[in-house]
Design an enzyme around this catalytic site. Structure first.
Site, short mmCIF file in Angstrom:
data_model
loop_
_atom_site.label_atom_id
_atom_site.label_comp_id
_atom_site.label_asym_id
_atom_site.label_seq_id
_atom_site.Cartn_x
_atom_site.Cartn_y
_atom_site.Cartn_z
N CYS A 1 0.82 -1.20 0.00
CA CYS A 1 0.00 0.00 0.00
C CYS A 1 0.87 1.27 0.00
O CYS A 1 1.35 1.68 -1.03
CB CYS A 1 -0.99 -0.04 1.16
SG CYS A 1 -2.41 1.01 0.85
N HIS B 1 -3.72 -4.83 0.38
CA HIS B 1 -3.18 -5.40 1.63
C HIS B 1 -3.29 -6.93 1.59
O HIS B 1 -4.22 -7.50 2.18
CB HIS B 1 -3.95 -4.85 2.83
CG HIS B 1 -3.68 -3.41 3.09
ND1 HIS B 1 -2.60 -2.97 3.82
CD2 HIS B 1 -4.35 -2.30 2.70
CE1 HIS B 1 -2.61 -1.65 3.88
NE2 HIS B 1 -3.67 -1.21 3.20
N GLU C 1 -1.73 -8.98 3.23
CA GLU C 1 -1.56 -9.58 4.57
C GLU C 1 -2.89 -9.98 5.21
O GLU C 1 -2.93 -10.85 6.07
CB GLU C 1 -0.79 -8.62 5.50
CG GLU C 1 -1.49 -7.32 5.89
CD GLU C 1 -1.28 -6.17 4.91
OE1 GLU C 1 -0.96 -6.43 3.74
OE2 GLU C 1 -1.44 -5.00 5.33
#
Ligand code: GLN
Length: 551
Positions: free
Chosen positions: A382, A507, A509
């Site tokens: 990001c 994102h 993650e």
């Protein structure tokens, strides 16, 4: 018939209620139950989206774009329970609903009060997850018993229990056995007092989960049982884990928590859990010999919760690659051109995570430069993509003051800017791009990692790559290997000439699990292993030429 488990916490905050709730969800799922997870948070913010990570840790984003408490990350990593905006309610969200109803005249003639109006709204939030295809809802109550703010939530779950048939609700209380180092003793009094507080407001916990550094003796179990009015077999030990949090489900299973839950909720035929995948994970973590070091260059380095999902995704990549990952957490505002080599020297990979605002960004840009110039694998997330683009524009394309308009509104080269500055989606300009969006992959390492042509990833940002600079950066060697499927926004950039340099606007993650590592983290860590001489490089060109999805 949907059953309910309520998880509360006492003695101190940060006991790992979320982790315990998620682990119980994991165990029950592995017994074949269909589980849903939910968090009720006593703070007044409508959601954690406006809070500083120092206050509240990471803001976790769901597919539907809702900004959530980080415990929902645990829920997604440990279970398959689908999560939505209906899985996290705060005091602010509950009150907003009640006040909106009051203004709409829904309670005409009545005095609107905490009991019953606020508690009814909380119960409605719990009911919102009840469905024919749901066996158990686990509702975690944030905060610590004894806090003023928690009271309406505790009152609501108390009422919920008496309104349902006898064996439909179960209360689990997580406490701490305090260890006195000087005398080497474990103390149960804080646990007794915490349960006392719960009982004062009418909740008798069925199961006590006792966090402890040291083993709980049978005598302590009996004492806790006696003073807390909980059956001795329902007093469960949750010892501090040595190697990984992914051991918690195994530990609670070994304590037989599923059998106690089955007994209390009248689920007589509950099969034994199959936690084979979790046993493998813990075994892999314990036995991995190789080690690499990854630098994470960010802003909130003292607080591990601020980048929780990133650290977890790195751990998943360690599991997938059977390697230990040592993290070098670096505060970007302490990095500059004079010390970057000292700070980053020797690492096998560099990750620049998401962030907001100007503090520390020059240090992040230096870190990107170091990774690019030294051929160290790089993963930008990001804001990390913004830093990678700014760095390339400045140091490769010669656009000296290139910047994001988030940092310098009057920069001559706004390589990152708001959408409306690009006059593309003017009605959304300045608002956050949130939640799952489709991304088309073109040849490159991202396509190779994912193995498909289109993916859906979660977003949480305002600023975008400025397409006005695309041709110039492409000409200079930057590849745009992921583009929005529903718009022309840049989602992924790579440097083909670098061993592994990839930054994403989203994102990843948030979509990594211990049982299914995110492909970008997996390949980033693999590239770091190549750097460390522990793995062979993957030939990118051969695969990148492949047309269409892999067979
Ligand atoms: N600050 C950047 C933006 O708003 C990036 C946000 C992030 O990293 N989540 O676009």
């Amino acid at each position: 018939m949907t059953k309910h488990i309520f998880v509360t916490g006492g003695v101190v905050s940060s006991l790992g209620k979320g982790l315990t709730a998620a682990s119980i969800g994991c165990i029950l799922e592995s017994c074949g139950l269909r589980v849903r997870m939910q968090k009720l948070d006593p703070y007044i913010n409508v959601d954690p989206g406006t809070m500083n990570p120092y206050q509240h840790g990471e803001v976790y984003v769901l597919d539907d774009g809702s900004e959530m408490d980080l415990d929902l990350g645990h829920y997604e990593r440990f279970t398959h329970a689908p999560l939505s905006k209906n899985c996290n309610f705060t005091t602010g969200k509950i009150y907003s609903k009640v006040i909106a109803k009051e203004r709409a005249g829904d309670y005409l003639g009545q005095t609107v009060q905490v009991i019953p109006h606020i508690t009814d709204e909380i119960k409605a939030a719990i009911d919102g997850l009840v469905a024919d295809d749901v066996d158990v809802i686990i509702t975690e109550i944030g905060g610590t018993v004894g806090d003023i703010e928690s009271l309406p939530f505790l009152e609501a779950i108390r009422q919920y229990g008496i309104e349902k048939p006898k064996h439909d609700c179960l209360y689990i209380h997580l406490t701490l056995l305090v260890h006195l180092a000087a005398s080497g003793e474990l103390k149960t009094k804080p646990t007794q007092q915490s349960v006392g507080k719960l009982r004062e407001i009418g909740i008798q916990p069925d199961i006590l989960v006792c966090r402890t550094e040291h083993p709980m003796t049978d005598e302590m179990r009996r004492k806790i049982s006696l003073f807390c009015n909980v059956r001795p077999e329902m007093v469960i030990e949750e010892r501090d884990v040595e190697s990984t949090i992914y051991e918690v489900p195994l530990m609670l299973r070994n304590e037989g928590i599923h059998r106690h839950i089955a007994a209390a909720l009248a689920l007589p035929d509950l099969p034994e859990p199959d936690l084979g995948a979790w046993e493998d994970i813990v075994e892999t973590i314990r036995t991995s010999q190789r080690e690499i070091e990854i630098a994470v260059v960010g802003k909130y380095m003292e607080l591990t919760d601020a980048y929780k999902s990133i650290y977890e995704a790195m751990a998943h990549a360690g599991i997938a690659n059977r390697v230990r990952i040592k993290l070098r957490r670096l505060a970007s505002d302490e990095i500059d051109a004079t010390n970057v080599v000292d700070q980053l020297g020797g690492v096998h990979g560099v990750c620049v995570p998401g962030g907001f605002g100007g503090r520390g960004i020059e240090g992040k840009i230096e870190a990107v430069r170091y990774a690019r110039e030294h051929g160290v694998p790089f993963l930008g997330l990001c804001y990390g993509l913004h830093m990678a683009v700014i760095e390339y524009a400045r140091n490769v394309c010669g656009l000296e003051d290139a910047n994001s308009t988030e940092i310098d509104a009057s920069t001559e080269h706004p390589v990152i800017c708001l959408l409306d500055a690009q006059q593309r989606v003017t009605d959304k300009g300045g608002t956050m791009r949130l939640g799952a969006q489709r991304c088309r992959l073109v040849n490159g390492r991202a396509r190779l990692a994912y193995g498909v042509d289109e993916v859906e990833e979660r977003h949480r940002h305002r600023y975008e790559f400025n397409n006005g600079y695309r041709a110039q950066l492409e000409e200079a060697g930057m590849s745009f290997t992921g583009l929005g499927a529903d718009h022309d926004l840049v989602e992924i950039v790579e440097l083909a000439e670098h061993p592994w340099f990839l930054a994403v606007q989203f994102h990843p993650e948030f979509k990594s699990k211990p049982t299914a590592c995110h492909p970008l983290f997996r390949d980033f860590v693999r590239a770091a292993m190549v750097r460390a001489g522990q793995a062979e490089p993957v030939p990118v060109a051969a695969d990148a030429r492949r047309e269409g999805p892999p067979s």
